[in-house]
Design an enzyme around this catalytic site. Structure first.
Site, mmCIF file in Angstrom:
data_model
loop_
_atom_site.group_PDB
_atom_site.id
_atom_site.type_symbol
_atom_site.label_atom_id
_atom_site.label_comp_id
_atom_site.label_asym_id
_atom_site.label_seq_id
_atom_site.Cartn_x
_atom_site.Cartn_y
_atom_site.Cartn_z
ATOM 1 N N HIS A 34 27.550 -70.558 88.598
ATOM 2 C CA HIS A 34 28.378 -70.301 89.780
ATOM 3 C C HIS A 34 29.800 -70.106 89.272
ATOM 4 C CE1 HIS A 34 30.326 -70.726 93.616
ATOM 5 N NE2 HIS A 34 29.171 -70.846 94.222
ATOM 6 N N ARG A 47 35.147 -66.955 98.479
ATOM 7 C CA ARG A 47 35.350 -65.569 98.031
ATOM 8 C C ARG A 47 34.869 -64.606 99.110
ATOM 9 N NH1 ARG A 47 32.028 -64.456 94.044
ATOM 10 N NH2 ARG A 47 30.969 -66.452 94.101
#
Ligand SMILES: Cc1cc2nc3c(=O)[nH]c(=O)nc-3n(C[C@H](O)[C@H](O)[C@H](O)COP(=O)(O)OP(=O)(O)OC[C@H]3O[C@@H](n4cnc5c(N)ncnc54)[C@H](O)[C@@H]3O)c2cc1C
Length: 578
Positions: free
Chosen positions: A238, A260
């Site tokens: 990640h 994001r």
């Protein structure tokens, strides 16, 4: 040393989304069966399902479709997924989310018109990630736990560690050897059917996100039992693990993808937004792409004070960010960071394991009596798991396993098979091995393994680094086997369990490295700098690892494109446009 013998009809190893769903479905299918859940931690407090922040992928909106979710999963997985498993995942997620809301009692966030809100997750063509704020896993696991509590007939062996799948005298599986962590005593549980749902968990990397109880035990047991493991080179990093310094376990924990997704920026140490140099989707590129971009910035020395990069959310309005991502903003504040308005240091972190035991769509494995679901299973995600497909995978296939096992018992009438006494003795001796050696510094060995895997078999690999990695793992494992634990009392002896964790991690680290060496191309989470191209998609293969008397062999098998071939789509609107 005491060895207690127990019997159950269905033995479920693991109490995450997969294990708990399996128990509830099996109970519904046949409440007369004796069902036992084993978990290394406490029910509702262990595993990664509880840690799910972002949410659950499901195609519910009229603008979305199962086909679109499927294509995102296949393209995200770089054409390596087993297409029937991927299809079952996306199609059954709809029924599973309805079940979570209407039968299990979860409340997910809603739009003003009452429909379920779907948030944006990277690598997907539709905002389909259903959630409860950014604490979705707590909602899911708490409600599942309550449902299990409400069925006292489902037996729970909490704080019990499974250490070995034990063969029957006439082949197949007889049951599982456990250690009661509290007393240190051994239990052998004979079962008609066993579900492996211990949740993978690549915690052998310097930075990692999974819960502390996860050390790839399930896959280590499966490997030793001779089962084939697929896609073992596929470790998902990640991109945004919290970098909070070396002295806190918070380092490595994930700052979710939704940050994001809504427009968070990544900045390097020179305060430049760098994703434009790597991918036109910028911060919304898939996890593998963003992780490699961050890693490249780190290698180029454009880092923050602690060696990572920054995530910045302030331009979206601090009050708005604090409201939308309350859990994460609070957690960052606890570590001294202002996520809503300031900058937070992040680093790629090992998050999810796409590899696992090879299984059928109905969760059956090649071993008579053994089923697998959740992160221990493989094939659904190929080279890359989409954010939001993890908990969908666990709950979908956990439920399927719970439906299938009672039917399988009724059809096959396997009964309880006697365990092979030699195998049982050998497994007991193996688990007790650390009490027979001179004590040493286990933590130092663990640190060495974390660094070896991060440096040599991590975000970017090549032949030389992987070979160094394998040599390092061999040395660490040899040292471990010569290192004992100092306290001979087995009661709640966490050093003993650290030792066992480290052994599982060493064994699986070697398999990851060997599979990474075998794949001479770059797909999704697996990036070889000496073979940076993906290779021919139409002749894609997946790796298969299997342990035999002569060691670990890694083979390759062709991917069968049962629904769609590379370069094609099943989306009607795209076909019409072409
Ligand atoms: C921080 C974080 C955030 C995440 N966010 C998301 C997200 O937003 N969306 C998404 O889809 N996925 C997310 N994931 C991934 C997701 O959590 C997992 O894919 C999924 O929950 C795995 O479910 P599981 O049932 O297979 O395993 P888990 O939920 O991890 O459960 C494993 C169980 O096995 C037990 N166990 C382990 N070893 C043994 C042993 N030797 N003996 C007995 N029991 C054992 C554990 O104690 C635990 O009960 C996230 C993961 C993490 C770590």
């Amino acid at each position: 040393m005491n060895l207690e013998h127990l019997k159950t009809d269905i033995l479920i190893l693991g109490a995450g989304g997969a294990g708990l769903f399996a128990a509830l479905h099996a109970f519904k299918a046949n409440p007369d069966l004796d069902i036992t859940i084993v978990s290394k931690g406490l029910l509702g407090k262990c595993g990664c399902t509880r840690m799910v922040q972002g949410g659950y992928n499901v195609a519910l909106n009229p603008g979305d479709s199962v086909e679109r979710h499927f294509m995102d999963t296949i393209e995200g997985g770089k054409w390596l997924p087993h297409q029937e498993l991927a299809w079952t995942l996306v199609a059954t997620a709809i029924e599973r989310v309805r079940e979570l809301e209407n039968e299990i009692g979860c409340f997910f966030d809603r739009n003003p018109d009452g429909t379920l809100h779907g948030k944006a997750f990277a690598g997907q063509t539709f905002d389909r990630t259903v959630h409860k704020g950014d604490l979705t896993g707590i909602e899911i696991i708490n409600r599942l736990m309550e449902q299990v509590w409400a069925r006292p007939k489902i037996r729970r062996l909490e704080e019990h560690r499974a250490v070995a799948l034990v063969p029957a005298t006439d082949g197949g599986l007889a049951g599982v050897l456990l250690i009661d962590v509290r007393t240190g005593e051994f239990r052998f549980v004979a079962a008609q059917a066993v579900l492996l749902a211990t949740g993978g968990g690549p915690t052998m990397y310097r930075y990692h996100t999974p819960s502390g109880d996860k050390s790839m035990d399930g896959l280590a047991m499966a490997l030793r039992f001779g089962l084939p493991l697929r896609d073992m080179e596929m470790v998902q990093f990640h991109p945004t693990g919290l970098l909070a310094g070396p002295d806190t376990r918070m380092t490595g924990t994930v700052l979710e993808e939704g940050l994001r997704g809504v427009g968070g920026y990544l900045l390097n140490g020179a305060m430049q937004r760098f994703m434009g140099d790597y991918d036109q989707k910028l911060e919304r590129a898939t996890r593998d792409v963003v992780s490699r971009a961050i890693y490249a910035e780190m290698k180029a020395g454009r880092t923050t004070e602690n060696g990572g990069v920054y995530i910045a959310m302030g331009h979206l309005g601090p009050a708005n960010v604090a409201k939308q991502f309350k859990g994460m903003v609070d957690r960052c504040r606890d570590c001294g960071f202002d996520l809503a308005g300031g900058l937070v240091e992040v680093v790629p972190t090992a998050h999810y394991f796409m590899g696992g035991v090879i299984c059928e769509v109905d969760t059956a494995t090649e071993c008579f009596g053994l089923f697998v679901a959740g992160e221990d299973a493989s094939g659904m995600h190929g080279a890359n798991r989409l954010g939001g497909n993890g908990v969908a995978n666990s709950t979908v296939f956990g439920g399927i396993a719970g439906d299938v096992m009672p039917r399988w018992i009724a059809a096959k009438t396997p009964g309880h098979r006697p365990p092979d006494p030699h195998a049982l003795d050998a497994e007991l001796a193996r688990a007790l091995h650390p009490f027979t050696c001179k004590p040493g510094n286990l933590n130092e060995l663990r640190e060495k393994l974390l660094d070896t895997m991060w440096d040599e078999v991590g975000v970017v690999r090549d032949r030389a680094s992987i070979e160094r990695g394998i040599a390092g793992i061999d040395r660490i494992e040899a040292e471990l086997l010569a290192t004992g634990v100092s306290d001979p009392d087995p009661h709640f002896n966490l050093t003993w369990h650290d030792w066992l964790n480290l052994r599982s991690l060493c064994e699986l680290s070697r398999v990851i490295a060997l599979a990474a060496l075998k794949r001479e191309n770059s797909r999704g989470a697996h990036f070889r700098s000496d073979f940076p191209e993906p290779g021919d998609l139409a002749t894609s293969t997946f790796t298969v690892a299997r342990q035999s008397a002569s060691g670990i062999e890694i083979g390759e098998r062709p991917v069968v494109f049962t629904r769609v071939k590379p370069g094609e789509t099943i989306l009607c609107d795209q076909i019409a446009a072409e």
